[in-house]
Design a protein around this motif. Sequence first.
Motif, PDB file in Angstrom:
ATOM      1  N   ILE A   1       0.812  -1.046  -0.083  1.00  0.00           N
ATOM      2  CA  ILE A   1       0.069  -0.185   0.301  1.00  0.00           C
ATOM      3  C   ILE A   1       0.916   1.001  -0.025  1.00  0.00           C
ATOM      4  O   ILE A   1       0.875   2.150  -0.473  1.00  0.00           O
ATOM      5  N   VAL A   2       1.304   1.708   0.913  1.00  0.00           N
ATOM      6  CA  VAL A   2       2.936   2.469   1.083  1.00  0.00           C
ATOM      7  C   VAL A   2       3.700   2.473  -0.674  1.00  0.00           C
ATOM      8  O   VAL A   2       3.469   3.918  -1.401  1.00  0.00           O
TER       9      VAL A   2
ATOM     10  N   LEU B   1      -4.181   5.077   4.468  1.00  0.00           N
ATOM     11  CA  LEU B   1      -3.295   4.187   4.334  1.00  0.00           C
ATOM     12  C   LEU B   1      -3.034   3.322   5.518  1.00  0.00           C
ATOM     13  O   LEU B   1      -3.434   1.749   5.141  1.00  0.00           O
TER      14      LEU B   1
ATOM     15  N   THR C   1      -5.205  -0.308   5.863  1.00  0.00           N
ATOM     16  CA  THR C   1      -4.064  -1.329   5.878  1.00  0.00           C
ATOM     17  C   THR C   1      -4.990  -2.665   6.958  1.00  0.00           C
ATOM     18  O   THR C   1      -4.990  -3.828   6.918  1.00  0.00           O
TER      19      THR C   1
END
Length: 319
Positions: A151-152, A183, A187
């Motif tokens: 995701i990052v 974010l 997650t």
Amino acid sequence: MAGYVLKRLLSIALTMAVMSVLIFWITQVMPGNVAYMILGDFASPQDVATLEAKLGLNDPAYVQYLRWATGLLQGDLGRSLVMDRPIAPVLWDAVGKSAILAGISIGLVALLGISLGVYAGVRHGRISDHIVSVATYINIAIPEFLWAIVIVMLFAGYLNWFPATGYSDLSSGFASWARHLILPVFTLVTGLIAHISRLTRSSMIDTMQTQYVRAARARGLPEKLVIRRHALPNALLPTITILAIDVGIMMGGIVVVETIFSYPGLGRLLMFAIQNMDVPLLQACMMVITFVYAAANLIADLLYAFLNPKVRYGRSSSE
């Protein structure tokens, strides 16, 4: 019902008391010198003796525990050894930030997980059911830290849509506050949504085959009404239990997520305490986590009773 609530509150108090003993024993009474653990193996005897006197390590173990437990009951969480400041303000600030993160996440997990589970359950055997099932299997197989890294890299690195780390107060504007939360929340939700959807799907499949659902259909009720009024409340009963368990799982996930995203919450504070051997801070963090998990189970039990009026906690079967 009132008697059951009282019994559960007493159970939580007992759980907290037992866990306080275990946490204290693990952090201070285990074999080994806590002062050397904090200062290092090569600390001078004078420094070790000073720290032992400061922490009261020369007193008997039960005296140390009673002093610590009495402080907890009075709202005194102690003083951080590393930061040299009272723990309470730091801890409650971190708890508040983690509560925002966890509250949004568990709400989305419940909403999306139950919706997906109901959608797949009422379409059992169709292509949409198979798609949801395969997606949730893949989701369960991928560990949370890997989701965080992906995701990052995607949303913060490649697309540059959201900041990769940090936290922004509401005073800086709602948009900035929300962008820093997206974010980490994404997650946590991604890591837990599969558990809820899989269980809800299984419960819906079983519930849709029950006699009372067939009777509701035989009366000519619309299918949506049959699902919403007759099937869903009963199918949600096991889901509530898993949601309470997921709160405990989320507490572990928060440690990973807050560390990766540099989010200043309880999980990151716990890692700080572990890495710096800040024993009083570590003890306080563990007690808060214990209370959160116990409270989540109490709320789950109360919701269970709310959705199932036939449940009569604290009564014998003959009643």
